[in-house]
Design a protein around this motif. Structure first.
Motif, PDB file in Angstrom:
ATOM      1  N   VAL A   1       1.704   6.893  -6.733  1.00  9.11           N
ATOM      2  CA  VAL A   1       0.654   7.866  -7.088  1.00  9.11           C
ATOM      3  C   VAL A   1       1.170   9.275  -6.820  1.00  9.11           C
ATOM      4  O   VAL A   1       1.011  10.183  -7.640  1.00  9.11           O
ATOM      5  CB  VAL A   1      -0.645   7.573  -6.289  1.00  9.11           C
ATOM      6  N   ALA A   2       1.841   9.479  -5.654  1.00  8.56           N
ATOM      7  CA  ALA A   2       2.341  10.809  -5.284  1.00  8.56           C
ATOM      8  C   ALA A   2       3.379  11.302  -6.296  1.00  8.56           C
ATOM      9  O   ALA A   2       3.458  12.493  -6.589  1.00  8.56           O
ATOM     10  CB  ALA A   2       2.943  10.760  -3.889  1.00  8.56           C
TER      11      ALA A   2
ATOM     12  N   ARG B   1       2.319   1.773  -3.431  1.00  5.95           N
ATOM     13  CA  ARG B   1       1.292   2.293  -4.355  1.00  5.95           C
ATOM     14  C   ARG B   1       1.097   3.792  -4.128  1.00  5.95           C
ATOM     15  O   ARG B   1       1.053   4.565  -5.065  1.00  5.95           O
ATOM     16  CB  ARG B   1      -0.038   1.542  -4.122  1.00  5.95           C
ATOM     17  N   ALA B   2       1.020   4.147  -2.820  1.00  3.70           N
ATOM     18  CA  ALA B   2       0.784   5.558  -2.483  1.00  3.70           C
ATOM     19  C   ALA B   2       1.959   6.413  -2.967  1.00  3.70           C
ATOM     20  O   ALA B   2       1.773   7.496  -3.530  1.00  3.70           O
ATOM     21  CB  ALA B   2       0.587   5.704  -0.982  1.00  3.70           C
ATOM     22  N   ALA B   3       3.188   5.917  -2.797  1.00  5.64           N
ATOM     23  CA  ALA B   3       4.375   6.671  -3.218  1.00  5.64           C
ATOM     24  C   ALA B   3       4.371   6.852  -4.735  1.00  5.64           C
ATOM     25  O   ALA B   3       4.734   7.913  -5.250  1.00  5.64           O
ATOM     26  CB  ALA B   3       5.627   5.941  -2.763  1.00  5.64           C
TER      27      ALA B   3
ATOM     28  N   ALA C   1       0.845  -1.210   0.000  1.00  5.09           N
ATOM     29  CA  ALA C   1       0.000   0.000   0.000  1.00  5.09           C
ATOM     30  C   ALA C   1       0.873   1.250   0.000  1.00  5.09           C
ATOM     31  O   ALA C   1       0.614   2.213  -0.715  1.00  5.09           O
ATOM     32  CB  ALA C   1      -0.931  -0.022   1.214  1.00  5.09           C
ATOM     33  N   LYS C   2       1.967   1.226   0.775  1.00  2.42           N
ATOM     34  CA  LYS C   2       2.885   2.375   0.837  1.00  2.42           C
ATOM     35  C   LYS C   2       3.512   2.636  -0.532  1.00  2.42           C
ATOM     36  O   LYS C   2       3.624   3.763  -0.977  1.00  2.42           O
ATOM     37  CB  LYS C   2       4.011   2.073   1.837  1.00  2.42           C
TER      38      LYS C   2
END
Ligand code: BYC
Length: 325
Positions: free
Chosen positions: A322-323, A318-320, A315-316
């Protein structure tokens, strides 16, 4: 029961699509994940591949039991490699099953709560080092007999998984036979251990092929769909014909007083396994059923933190990503 669910949903497909599908099977074409397939075909495959995957995973337990007690460093390394191979086989097979629209977690849950089966053979204990020989020789030997034809099965991902698995199973069978050779030609006590292992594993190995053809629920349809390439009795006969001369070479006695070569059929006549024992083991009453399922449930619970950690890490990432976009 899962199997009944499969049966009740097997109907209701468009007859024209069914005929075209059967024609592809009859022509020897491979069915791939995105192709149309009857619901019964998909569910039968999930049942068989899932059961097979579970067998590989549960099958690590009786052998894992001997890793710390292997008689030499070399034997320990070989056994460790074999047990790791079984884990790999489980993973290829779960991967093949996932292409049919079921997740590995769903399959695992069905194993853990008893809705799905695994091979009856792994409900028997491994009591001595000779059992490691007997498992490799007989259990992997029976597995190869069943799985070599499955390399030609109609479902592409299953057939391809089988090619890799069969290569490794051959090594497993050879290492088991090698242990048996050393035991059978060793001291009198070792020879007795080898004979005892054969005595205990012979009939459970014959049961691996499933009930006799007259009692096999799925064989006819599975063979029509080329999910199975041979009947249970055909493979059991081939296994007996291949294994008896190997037992003779070892100087061991197959525990069947009625075993005899039948010239006319070109194979051995042998005594069928005790099918009441087989059904009892399938009902959960074998010597190790409870222990095996407890071990799998414990491993699943103990591994929860690893799964949670990996999900959090994914999840981390994926979030990185996207950011950064
Ligand atoms: N144990 O209609 P049938 C290995 C069930 S792992 C438990 O003939 P089918 C290895 C059957 O599921 C070896 N259950 O069934 C790993 C059905 O019940 P459900 C595993 C069995 O599917 C580590 C009912 O009895 N190999 O090699 O047409 C270390 C009626 O039977 C057994 C595979 O899984 C059994 N022995 O034929 C070392 C190979 N036999 O599901 C070695 C792929 C039958 O309706 N599988 N049942 O509740 C197959 O080829 C077939 O599934 C079978 C059974 C020949 C096993």
């Amino acid at each position: 029961m899962y199997a009944q669910m499969i049966k009740s949903e097997a109907t209701g497909d468009d007859p024209e699509k069914l005929a075209a599908f059967q024609a592809r099977i009859d022509a020897g074409e491979k069915i791939e994940p995105k192709d149309w397939m009857p619901e019964g075909y998909r569910k039968t495959l999930i049942r068989q591949i899932g059961q097979h995957a579970h067998s590989e995973i549960v099958g690590q337990l009786p052998e894992g039991n001997w890793i710390t007690r292997a008689p030499s460093l070399e034997r320990k390394a070989i056994l460790l490699a074999k047990v790791q191979d079984e884990a790999g086989h489980g993973l290829y097979l779960y991967g093949a099953a996932e292409t049919l629209g079921v997740s590995r977690d769903e399959l695992t849950e069905m194993l853990l709560d008893g809705r799905m089966k695994y091979s009856s053979i792994f409900n028997y204990p491994t009591l001595t080092w000779a059992d490691m020989g007997a498992v490799g020789w007989l259990v992997d030997g029976a597995a190869i007999m069943n799985q070599v034809p499955l390399q030609r099965t109609s479902y592409g991902p299953y057939a391809r998984a089988m090619v890799r698995i069969c290569k490794e199973e051959s090594f497993h069978q050879r290492q088991g036979f090698h242990i048996m050779m050393q035991m059978a030609k060793g001291t009198e006590a070792q020879r007795r251990m080898a004979q005892d292992a054969l005595d205990r594993f012979w009939y459970p190995s014959l049961m691996m092929f499933g009930p006799s053809d007259k009692d096999s629920v799925h064989s006819a349809q599975s063979m029509k769909w080329r999910i199975k390439m041979n009947t249970n009795d055909e493979l059991r006969q081939k296994f007996v014909d291949q294994t008896v001369p190997q037992a003779e070479y070892l100087g061991l006695t197959v525990p069947d007083p009625d075993l005899a070569w039948n010239e006319e059929k070109g194979g051995y006549d042998f005594t069928e396994p005790d099918w009441s024992e087989f059904h009892d083991v399938l009902r959960g009453n074998g010597p190790c059923n409870r222990e095996r399922l407890e071990a799998r449930n414990r491993a699943w619970d103990d591994g929860a933190w690893v799964r949670e950690g990996m999900m959090a890490h994914a999840a981390k990432r994926r979030a990185a990503k996207v950011a950064a976009e």
